[in-house]
Motif scaffolding. Sequence first.
Motif, PDB file in Angstrom:
ATOM      1  N   PRO A  41       0.815  -1.211   0.000  1.00 30.85           N
ATOM      2  CA  PRO A  41       0.000   0.000   0.000  1.00 30.85           C
ATOM      3  C   PRO A  41       0.851   1.264   0.000  1.00 30.85           C
ATOM      4  O   PRO A  41       1.794   1.392   0.776  1.00 30.85           O
ATOM      5  CB  PRO A  41      -0.797  -0.135   1.303  1.00 30.85           C
ATOM      6  CG  PRO A  41      -0.887  -1.597   1.532  1.00 30.85           C
ATOM      7  CD  PRO A  41       0.428  -2.145   1.068  1.00 30.85           C
ATOM      8  N   GLY A  42       0.542   2.173  -0.927  1.00 30.12           N
ATOM      9  CA  GLY A  42       1.263   3.432  -1.001  1.00 30.12           C
ATOM     10  C   GLY A  42       2.612   3.354  -1.676  1.00 30.12           C
ATOM     11  O   GLY A  42       3.334   4.356  -1.725  1.00 30.12           O
ATOM     12  N   LYS A  43       2.954   2.171  -2.190  1.00 31.48           N
ATOM     13  CA  LYS A  43       4.256   2.017  -2.835  1.00 31.48           C
ATOM     14  C   LYS A  43       4.078   1.579  -4.281  1.00 31.48           C
ATOM     15  O   LYS A  43       3.040   1.055  -4.676  1.00 31.48           O
ATOM     16  CB  LYS A  43       5.112   1.001  -2.075  1.00 31.48           C
ATOM     17  CG  LYS A  43       5.494   1.441  -0.674  1.00 31.48           C
ATOM     18  CD  LYS A  43       6.489   0.480  -0.053  1.00 31.48           C
ATOM     19  CE  LYS A  43       6.928   0.964   1.325  1.00 31.48           C
ATOM     20  NZ  LYS A  43       7.927   0.039   1.934  1.00 31.48           N
ATOM     21  N   GLN A  44       5.131   1.782  -5.062  1.00 29.34           N
ATOM     22  CA  GLN A  44       5.098   1.358  -6.453  1.00 29.34           C
ATOM     23  C   GLN A  44       5.301  -0.152  -6.560  1.00 29.34           C
ATOM     24  O   GLN A  44       5.917  -0.771  -5.681  1.00 29.34           O
ATOM     25  CB  GLN A  44       6.196   2.083  -7.246  1.00 29.34           C
ATOM     26  CG  GLN A  44       5.931   3.558  -7.478  1.00 29.34           C
ATOM     27  CD  GLN A  44       6.938   4.184  -8.429  1.00 29.34           C
ATOM     28  OE1 GLN A  44       8.089   3.745  -8.486  1.00 29.34           O
ATOM     29  NE2 GLN A  44       6.517   5.179  -9.183  1.00 29.34           N
ATOM     30  N   ARG A  45       4.784  -0.704  -7.619  1.00 30.32           N
ATOM     31  CA  ARG A  45       5.001  -2.125  -7.874  1.00 30.32           C
ATOM     32  C   ARG A  45       6.481  -2.340  -8.187  1.00 30.32           C
ATOM     33  O   ARG A  45       7.080  -1.574  -8.946  1.00 30.32           O
ATOM     34  CB  ARG A  45       4.130  -2.596  -9.038  1.00 30.32           C
ATOM     35  CG  ARG A  45       4.099  -4.078  -9.232  1.00 30.32           C
ATOM     36  CD  ARG A  45       3.007  -4.495 -10.200  1.00 30.32           C
ATOM     37  NE  ARG A  45       1.680  -4.261  -9.646  1.00 30.32           N
ATOM     38  CZ  ARG A  45       0.555  -4.722 -10.215  1.00 30.32           C
ATOM     39  NH1 ARG A  45       0.613  -5.411 -11.350  1.00 30.32           N
ATOM     40  NH2 ARG A  45      -0.608  -4.464  -9.673  1.00 30.32           N
ATOM     41  N   GLU A  46       7.070  -3.381  -7.611  1.00 25.96           N
ATOM     42  CA  GLU A  46       8.496  -3.638  -7.804  1.00 25.96           C
ATOM     43  C   GLU A  46       8.737  -5.087  -8.207  1.00 25.96           C
ATOM     44  O   GLU A  46       7.981  -5.991  -7.854  1.00 25.96           O
ATOM     45  CB  GLU A  46       9.281  -3.323  -6.526  1.00 25.96           C
ATOM     46  CG  GLU A  46       8.929  -4.211  -5.342  1.00 25.96           C
ATOM     47  CD  GLU A  46       9.840  -3.965  -4.133  1.00 25.96           C
ATOM     48  OE1 GLU A  46      10.798  -3.187  -4.247  1.00 25.96           O
ATOM     49  OE2 GLU A  46       9.583  -4.572  -3.074  1.00 25.96           O
ATOM     50  N   LEU A  47       9.822  -5.262  -8.931  1.00 26.95           N
ATOM     51  CA  LEU A  47      10.219  -6.595  -9.338  1.00 26.95           C
ATOM     52  C   LEU A  47      10.697  -7.390  -8.124  1.00 26.95           C
ATOM     53  O   LEU A  47      11.515  -6.913  -7.340  1.00 26.95           O
ATOM     54  CB  LEU A  47      11.349  -6.522 -10.368  1.00 26.95           C
ATOM     55  CG  LEU A  47      11.992  -7.855 -10.745  1.00 26.95           C
ATOM     56  CD1 LEU A  47      11.021  -8.725 -11.531  1.00 26.95           C
ATOM     57  CD2 LEU A  47      13.278  -7.621 -11.544  1.00 26.95           C
ATOM     58  N   VAL A  48      10.207  -8.614  -8.028  1.00 25.28           N
ATOM     59  CA  VAL A  48      10.693  -9.532  -7.002  1.00 25.28           C
ATOM     60  C   VAL A  48      11.679 -10.512  -7.625  1.00 25.28           C
ATOM     61  O   VAL A  48      12.810 -10.665  -7.160  1.00 25.28           O
ATOM     62  CB  VAL A  48       9.535 -10.300  -6.351  1.00 25.28           C
ATOM     63  CG1 VAL A  48      10.063 -11.316  -5.342  1.00 25.28           C
ATOM     64  CG2 VAL A  48       8.561  -9.329  -5.688  1.00 25.28           C
ATOM     65  N   ALA A  49      11.230 -11.180  -8.694  1.00 27.99           N
ATOM     66  CA  ALA A  49      12.082 -12.156  -9.366  1.00 27.99           C
ATOM     67  C   ALA A  49      11.518 -12.429 -10.743  1.00 27.99           C
ATOM     68  O   ALA A  49      10.314 -12.293 -10.963  1.00 27.99           O
ATOM     69  CB  ALA A  49      12.164 -13.455  -8.566  1.00 27.99           C
ATOM     70  N   GLN A  50      12.389 -12.819 -11.674  1.00 30.02           N
ATOM     71  CA  GLN A  50      11.926 -13.186 -12.987  1.00 30.02           C
ATOM     72  C   GLN A  50      12.810 -14.269 -13.561  1.00 30.02           C
ATOM     73  O   GLN A  50      13.953 -14.449 -13.130  1.00 30.02           O
ATOM     74  CB  GLN A  50      11.872 -11.980 -13.926  1.00 30.02           C
ATOM     75  CG  GLN A  50      13.214 -11.333 -14.206  1.00 30.02           C
ATOM     76  CD  GLN A  50      13.063 -10.077 -15.052  1.00 30.02           C
ATOM     77  OE1 GLN A  50      12.029  -9.420 -15.084  1.00 30.02           O
ATOM     78  NE2 GLN A  50      14.137  -9.743 -15.767  1.00 30.02           N
ATOM     79  N   ILE A  51      12.256 -15.004 -14.525  1.00 29.36           N
ATOM     80  CA  ILE A  51      12.986 -16.084 -15.160  1.00 29.36           C
ATOM     81  C   ILE A  51      12.688 -16.036 -16.654  1.00 29.36           C
ATOM     82  O   ILE A  51      11.537 -15.897 -17.067  1.00 29.36           O
ATOM     83  CB  ILE A  51      12.609 -17.450 -14.536  1.00 29.36           C
ATOM     84  CG1 ILE A  51      13.440 -18.574 -15.149  1.00 29.36           C
ATOM     85  CG2 ILE A  51      11.110 -17.736 -14.651  1.00 29.36           C
ATOM     86  CD1 ILE A  51      13.333 -19.888 -14.364  1.00 29.36           C
ATOM     87  N   THR A  52      13.722 -16.120 -17.450  1.00 32.75           N
ATOM     88  CA  THR A  52      13.549 -16.085 -18.895  1.00 32.75           C
ATOM     89  C   THR A  52      13.236 -17.476 -19.423  1.00 32.75           C
ATOM     90  O   THR A  52      13.357 -18.480 -18.696  1.00 32.75           O
ATOM     91  CB  THR A  52      14.816 -15.572 -19.588  1.00 32.75           C
ATOM     92  OG1 THR A  52      15.857 -16.555 -19.431  1.00 32.75           O
ATOM     93  CG2 THR A  52      15.277 -14.247 -19.002  1.00 32.75           C
ATOM     94  N   SER A  53      12.874 -17.537 -20.685  1.00 33.81           N
ATOM     95  CA  SER A  53      12.596 -18.830 -21.305  1.00 33.81           C
ATOM     96  C   SER A  53      13.843 -19.711 -21.308  1.00 33.81           C
ATOM     97  O   SER A  53      13.741 -20.944 -21.317  1.00 33.81           O
ATOM     98  CB  SER A  53      12.073 -18.634 -22.728  1.00 33.81           C
ATOM     99  OG  SER A  53      13.011 -17.884 -23.496  1.00 33.81           O
ATOM    100  N   GLY A  54      15.003 -19.078 -21.266  1.00 34.48           N
ATOM    101  CA  GLY A  54      16.247 -19.834 -21.241  1.00 34.48           C
ATOM    102  C   GLY A  54      16.679 -20.234 -19.850  1.00 34.48           C
ATOM    103  O   GLY A  54      17.686 -20.930 -19.672  1.00 34.48           O
ATOM    104  N   GLY A  55      15.924 -19.772 -18.847  1.00 36.54           N
ATOM    105  CA  GLY A  55      16.216 -20.174 -17.478  1.00 36.54           C
ATOM    106  C   GLY A  55      17.045 -19.180 -16.676  1.00 36.54           C
ATOM    107  O   GLY A  55      17.374 -19.439 -15.512  1.00 36.54           O
ATOM    108  N   THR A  56      17.362 -18.041 -17.263  1.00 34.68           N
ATOM    109  CA  THR A  56      18.121 -17.026 -16.522  1.00 34.68           C
ATOM    110  C   THR A  56      17.223 -16.336 -15.505  1.00 34.68           C
ATOM    111  O   THR A  56      16.110 -15.935 -15.832  1.00 34.68           O
ATOM    112  CB  THR A  56      18.700 -15.984 -17.483  1.00 34.68           C
ATOM    113  OG1 THR A  56      19.565 -16.639 -18.426  1.00 34.68           O
ATOM    114  CG2 THR A  56      19.487 -14.928 -16.726  1.00 34.68           C
TER     115      THR A  56
END
Length: 115
Positions: A41-56
């Motif tokens: 609440p009151g904060k911007q959406r932030e990246l937590v984690a991501q994974i590419t199709s290649g597994g990175t």
Amino acid sequence: QVQLVESGGGSVQAGGSLRLSCATSRSILTFNLMGWYRQAPGKQRELVAQITSGGTTTYGDSVKGRFTISRDNAKNTVYLQMNSLKPEDTAGYYCRGIYGLGQYWGQGTQVTVSA
């Protein structure tokens, strides 16, 4: 129609663990990128984690060493294992997928960490 459905949120005490799931309506291998974001609440959406199709994998600085993103290609599901949870991890967690030229979001799942 591409759909992403999150599950696994809930309430936990600090130091505890949760595993979030994001099930996709099509083969997960067709997504260029799958990721988890969060918004408090009151904060911007932030990246937590991501994974590419290649597994990175890529992680936000605040979760490195505590959270792990993974995927099960057979189940078309992306997971976020969250360990050593802190009250500041409390937020709505959203799954995001990039497929072709479009991006898709799930409806979100709430994670609440109490001190």
